[in-house]
Design a protein around this motif. Structure first.
Motif, PDB file in Angstrom:
ATOM      1  N   GLY A  31      13.464  -5.281  -3.508  1.00  0.00           N
ATOM      2  CA  GLY A  31      13.924  -5.987  -4.705  1.00  0.00           C
ATOM      3  C   GLY A  31      13.151  -7.267  -4.892  1.00  0.00           C
ATOM      4  N   ARG A  32      13.065  -7.712  -6.078  1.00  0.00           N
ATOM      5  CA  ARG A  32      12.424  -8.990  -6.345  1.00  0.00           C
ATOM      6  C   ARG A  32      13.331 -10.102  -5.833  1.00  0.00           C
ATOM      7  NH1 ARG A  32       8.197  -7.225  -5.849  1.00  0.00           N
ATOM      8  NH2 ARG A  32       7.397  -5.757  -7.318  1.00  0.00           N
ATOM      9  N   PHE A  38      -1.631  -7.976  11.275  1.00  0.00           N
ATOM     10  CA  PHE A  38      -1.654  -7.355   9.951  1.00  0.00           C
ATOM     11  C   PHE A  38      -2.977  -7.657   9.263  1.00  0.00           C
ATOM     12  CE2 PHE A  38       2.911  -7.717  10.739  1.00  0.00           C
ATOM     13  CZ  PHE A  38       3.332  -6.455  10.377  1.00  0.00           C
ATOM     14  N   SER A  39      -3.453  -6.692   8.509  1.00  0.00           N
ATOM     15  CA  SER A  39      -4.701  -6.876   7.763  1.00  0.00           C
ATOM     16  C   SER A  39      -4.430  -7.700   6.505  1.00  0.00           C
ATOM     17  CB  SER A  39      -5.282  -5.510   7.369  1.00  0.00           C
ATOM     18  OG  SER A  39      -4.458  -4.905   6.377  1.00  0.00           O
ATOM     19  N   ARG A  40      -5.495  -8.133   5.876  1.00  0.00           N
ATOM     20  CA  ARG A  40      -5.371  -8.853   4.601  1.00  0.00           C
ATOM     21  C   ARG A  40      -4.679  -7.978   3.566  1.00  0.00           C
ATOM     22  NH1 ARG A  40      -6.647 -11.609   0.356  1.00  0.00           N
ATOM     23  NH2 ARG A  40      -8.484 -12.074  -0.763  1.00  0.00           N
ATOM     24  N   ALA A  41      -4.988  -6.685   3.564  1.00  0.00           N
ATOM     25  CA  ALA A  41      -4.354  -5.755   2.630  1.00  0.00           C
ATOM     26  C   ALA A  41      -2.845  -5.672   2.875  1.00  0.00           C
ATOM     27  CB  ALA A  41      -4.985  -4.361   2.756  1.00  0.00           C
ATOM     28  N   ASP A  42      -2.433  -5.696   4.155  1.00  0.00           N
ATOM     29  CA  ASP A  42      -1.006  -5.679   4.485  1.00  0.00           C
ATOM     30  C   ASP A  42      -0.313  -6.925   3.946  1.00  0.00           C
ATOM     31  OD1 ASP A  42      -1.334  -3.305   5.956  1.00  0.00           O
ATOM     32  OD2 ASP A  42      -1.621  -4.409   7.840  1.00  0.00           O
ATOM     33  N   VAL A  43      -0.946  -8.066   4.127  1.00  0.00           N
ATOM     34  CA  VAL A  43      -0.376  -9.337   3.671  1.00  0.00           C
ATOM     35  C   VAL A  43      -0.253  -9.336   2.148  1.00  0.00           C
ATOM     36  CG1 VAL A  43      -0.738 -11.846   3.570  1.00  0.00           C
ATOM     37  CG2 VAL A  43      -1.179 -10.597   5.707  1.00  0.00           C
ATOM     38  N   LEU A  44      -1.279  -8.836   1.470  1.00  0.00           N
ATOM     39  CA  LEU A  44      -1.215  -8.754   0.004  1.00  0.00           C
ATOM     40  C   LEU A  44      -0.108  -7.806  -0.434  1.00  0.00           C
ATOM     41  CD1 LEU A  44      -5.007  -8.711  -0.901  1.00  0.00           C
ATOM     42  CD2 LEU A  44      -3.353 -10.530  -1.376  1.00  0.00           C
ATOM     43  N   TRP A  45       0.016  -6.654   0.238  1.00  0.00           N
ATOM     44  CA  TRP A  45       1.078  -5.698  -0.071  1.00  0.00           C
ATOM     45  C   TRP A  45       2.446  -6.377   0.044  1.00  0.00           C
ATOM     46  CZ3 TRP A  45       4.995  -4.210   3.237  1.00  0.00           C
ATOM     47  CH2 TRP A  45       5.834  -3.194   2.765  1.00  0.00           C
ATOM     48  N   ALA A  46       2.674  -7.072   1.159  1.00  0.00           N
ATOM     49  CA  ALA A  46       3.967  -7.724   1.390  1.00  0.00           C
ATOM     50  C   ALA A  46       4.237  -8.792   0.347  1.00  0.00           C
ATOM     51  CB  ALA A  46       4.010  -8.318   2.796  1.00  0.00           C
ATOM     52  N   SER A  47       3.210  -9.545  -0.028  1.00  0.00           N
ATOM     53  CA  SER A  47       3.413 -10.620  -1.007  1.00  0.00           C
ATOM     54  C   SER A  47       3.783 -10.062  -2.381  1.00  0.00           C
ATOM     55  CB  SER A  47       2.166 -11.500  -1.109  1.00  0.00           C
ATOM     56  OG  SER A  47       1.103 -10.803  -1.728  1.00  0.00           O
ATOM     57  N   ARG A  48       3.341  -8.848  -2.673  1.00  0.00           N
ATOM     58  CA  ARG A  48       3.656  -8.222  -3.969  1.00  0.00           C
ATOM     59  C   ARG A  48       5.055  -7.594  -3.995  1.00  0.00           C
ATOM     60  NH1 ARG A  48      -1.685  -5.514  -3.453  1.00  0.00           N
ATOM     61  NH2 ARG A  48      -3.169  -7.018  -4.257  1.00  0.00           N
ATOM     62  N   GLN A  49       5.621  -7.336  -2.838  1.00  0.00           N
ATOM     63  CA  GLN A  49       6.911  -6.666  -2.766  1.00  0.00           C
ATOM     64  C   GLN A  49       8.074  -7.589  -3.106  1.00  0.00           C
ATOM     65  OE1 GLN A  49       7.036  -3.241  -2.237  1.00  0.00           O
ATOM     66  NE2 GLN A  49       4.870  -3.658  -2.519  1.00  0.00           N
TER      67      GLN A  49
END
Length: 112
Positions: A57-58, A74-85
């Motif tokens: 949820g937002r 965690f990779s940079r892609a993982d961090v970006l994924w989490a930040s978007r969630q």
């Protein structure tokens, strides 16, 4: 470690088919804890991505704090994924060790 820090913990692993926990503390905070699998020899760690979570949820939509735990980094892609969630926090091997050594989740950046 959650119990040590005063959280009530329910193991949801059987229902989810992989390690999964739900926890609630005295302040009413709720955690959905998923564990990212450790890559075996020959696997591409980046290809597996974070442990799957139900659509997060937002912020402000639900009270659930989602945490993905991984023994490694965690990779940079993982961090970006989490930040978007929205509401997803990554706990890497270094932070996990600090927690095991006695640091609280609050000290590791868990929102209040």
């Amino acid at each position: 470690m959650l119990r040590r820090d005063g959280w009530r913990v329910v193991d949801l692993s059987e229902r989810e088919g992989r390690p999964r926990l739900y926890a609630r503390d005295r302040r009413g905070r709720e955690l959905d804890v998923a564990f990212r699998p450790v890559a075996t020899a020959g696997e591409d760690v980046g290809a597996s991505g974070p442990a799957p979570l139900r659509e997060a949820g937002r912020p402000g939509v639900d009270r659930l704090i989602r945490v993905v735990v991984h023994l490694g980094g965690f990779s940079r892609a993982d961090v970006l994924w989490a930040s978007r969630q929205g509401g997803v926090h990554l706990l890497d091997g270094h932070q996990l060790q600090r927690w095991a050594d006695g640091a609280s989740l609050d000290e590791l950046g868990l929102p209040g």
